[in-house]
Design a protein around this motif. Structure first.
Motif, PDB file in Angstrom:
ATOM      1  N   SER A   1      -6.306 -82.130  13.476  1.00 43.73           N
ATOM      2  CA  SER A   1      -6.032 -82.171  12.048  1.00 43.73           C
ATOM      3  C   SER A   1      -6.359 -80.812  11.457  1.00 43.73           C
ATOM      4  O   SER A   1      -7.457 -80.286  11.667  1.00 43.73           O
ATOM      5  N   ARG A   2      -5.402 -80.249  10.741  1.00 41.04           N
ATOM      6  CA  ARG A   2      -5.646 -78.942  10.104  1.00 41.04           C
ATOM      7  C   ARG A   2      -6.466 -79.087   8.823  1.00 41.04           C
ATOM      8  O   ARG A   2      -6.853 -78.119   8.213  1.00 41.04           O
ATOM      9  N   GLY A   3      -6.673 -80.346   8.407  1.00 40.81           N
ATOM     10  CA  GLY A   3      -7.402 -80.600   7.167  1.00 40.81           C
ATOM     11  C   GLY A   3      -6.483 -80.507   5.967  1.00 40.81           C
ATOM     12  O   GLY A   3      -5.299 -80.230   6.087  1.00 40.81           O
ATOM     13  N   TRP A   4      -7.044 -80.773   4.808  1.00 37.05           N
ATOM     14  CA  TRP A   4      -6.270 -80.736   3.571  1.00 37.05           C
ATOM     15  C   TRP A   4      -6.469 -79.407   2.877  1.00 37.05           C
ATOM     16  O   TRP A   4      -7.573 -78.849   2.879  1.00 37.05           O
ATOM     17  N   SER A   5      -5.426 -78.934   2.222  1.00 35.94           N
ATOM     18  CA  SER A   5      -5.542 -77.721   1.418  1.00 35.94           C
ATOM     19  C   SER A   5      -6.264 -78.069   0.112  1.00 35.94           C
ATOM     20  O   SER A   5      -6.389 -79.242  -0.256  1.00 35.94           O
TER      21      SER A   5
ATOM     22  N   GLY B   1       1.482 -88.664   4.087  1.00 37.93           N
ATOM     23  CA  GLY B   1       2.012 -87.365   4.485  1.00 37.93           C
ATOM     24  C   GLY B   1       0.951 -86.315   4.768  1.00 37.93           C
ATOM     25  O   GLY B   1       1.279 -85.191   5.148  1.00 37.93           O
ATOM     26  N   LEU B   2      -0.313 -86.666   4.580  1.00 37.71           N
ATOM     27  CA  LEU B   2      -1.395 -85.704   4.781  1.00 37.71           C
ATOM     28  C   LEU B   2      -1.970 -85.803   6.189  1.00 37.71           C
ATOM     29  O   LEU B   2      -1.851 -86.833   6.854  1.00 37.71           O
ATOM     30  N   PRO B   3      -2.636 -84.735   6.640  1.00 39.04           N
ATOM     31  CA  PRO B   3      -3.341 -84.814   7.929  1.00 39.04           C
ATOM     32  C   PRO B   3      -4.373 -85.938   7.892  1.00 39.04           C
ATOM     33  O   PRO B   3      -4.867 -86.317   6.826  1.00 39.04           O
ATOM     34  N   TRP B   4      -4.719 -86.450   9.077  1.00 39.58           N
ATOM     35  CA  TRP B   4      -5.601 -87.615   9.142  1.00 39.58           C
ATOM     36  C   TRP B   4      -7.028 -87.319   8.715  1.00 39.58           C
ATOM     37  O   TRP B   4      -7.777 -88.221   8.368  1.00 39.58           O
ATOM     38  N   SER B   5      -7.444 -86.057   8.720  1.00 40.91           N
ATOM     39  CA  SER B   5      -8.801 -85.700   8.305  1.00 40.91           C
ATOM     40  C   SER B   5      -8.750 -84.722   7.141  1.00 40.91           C
ATOM     41  O   SER B   5      -7.915 -83.815   7.122  1.00 40.91           O
ATOM     42  N   VAL B   6      -9.660 -84.885   6.199  1.00 38.44           N
ATOM     43  CA  VAL B   6      -9.730 -83.981   5.053  1.00 38.44           C
ATOM     44  C   VAL B   6     -10.147 -82.587   5.520  1.00 38.44           C
ATOM     45  O   VAL B   6      -9.639 -81.584   5.039  1.00 38.44           O
ATOM     46  N   VAL B   7     -11.050 -82.522   6.457  1.00 32.69           N
ATOM     47  CA  VAL B   7     -11.512 -81.240   7.000  1.00 32.69           C
ATOM     48  C   VAL B   7     -10.887 -81.023   8.376  1.00 32.69           C
ATOM     49  O   VAL B   7     -10.546 -81.989   9.061  1.00 32.69           O
ATOM     50  N   PRO B   8     -10.725 -79.767   8.790  1.00 32.58           N
ATOM     51  CA  PRO B   8     -10.154 -79.536  10.120  1.00 32.58           C
ATOM     52  C   PRO B   8     -11.032 -80.159  11.212  1.00 32.58           C
ATOM     53  O   PRO B   8     -12.238 -79.966  11.241  1.00 32.58           O
ATOM     54  N   LEU B   9     -10.393 -80.940  12.089  1.00 34.01           N
ATOM     55  CA  LEU B   9     -11.088 -81.563  13.207  1.00 34.01           C
ATOM     56  C   LEU B   9     -10.200 -81.542  14.445  1.00 34.01           C
ATOM     57  O   LEU B   9      -8.974 -81.620  14.346  1.00 34.01           O
TER      58      LEU B   9
END
Length: 116
Positions: free
Chosen positions: A57-61, A31-39
């Protein structure tokens, strides 16, 4: 080969909890974006992609990162508890790998929906 009934109840419970923790972790990551950091994403042809276009990818909070870290910590703790369980001292070395495989098969992974 180890008899199906030879595993202590607490070891079976630990293995089931480990299966559940892995399943919950995979479901959460899905359920998370594909990248930990925005890319920035890309369209097929700009970069290699089996799945076609890749959205930004908005990245992870910070909360999502902490949740993933907490889940990994639980998986590590349960893994250590399963591998370090006193039962394994009673299993002959030449039967250890098959016995551990049998434990994993006997304590089947649970459905994440049922685990909640």
């Amino acid at each position: 080969m180890t008899d199906n009934n030879a595993f202590p109840a607490d070891l079976l419970q630990l293995q089931e909890r480990l299966h559940r923790a892995h399943a919950e972790h995979r479901a959460y990551l899905d359920g998370l974006p594909w990248s930990v950091v925005p890319l920035t994403g890309w369209v097929r042809g700009e970069r290699f992609s089996h799945q076609g276009d890749v959205l930004d990818s908005r990245g992870w909070s910070d909360e999502q990162k902490e949740t993933v870290d907490r889940m990994w910590a639980q998986i590590r703790e349960l893994s250590i508890a399963v591998v370090g369980h006193p039962h394994w001292k009673s299993v002959p070395l030449d039967a250890l790998i098959e016995s551990r495989r049998q434990l994993k098969r006997q304590a089947h992974p649970v459905d994440v929906a049922k685990a909640a």
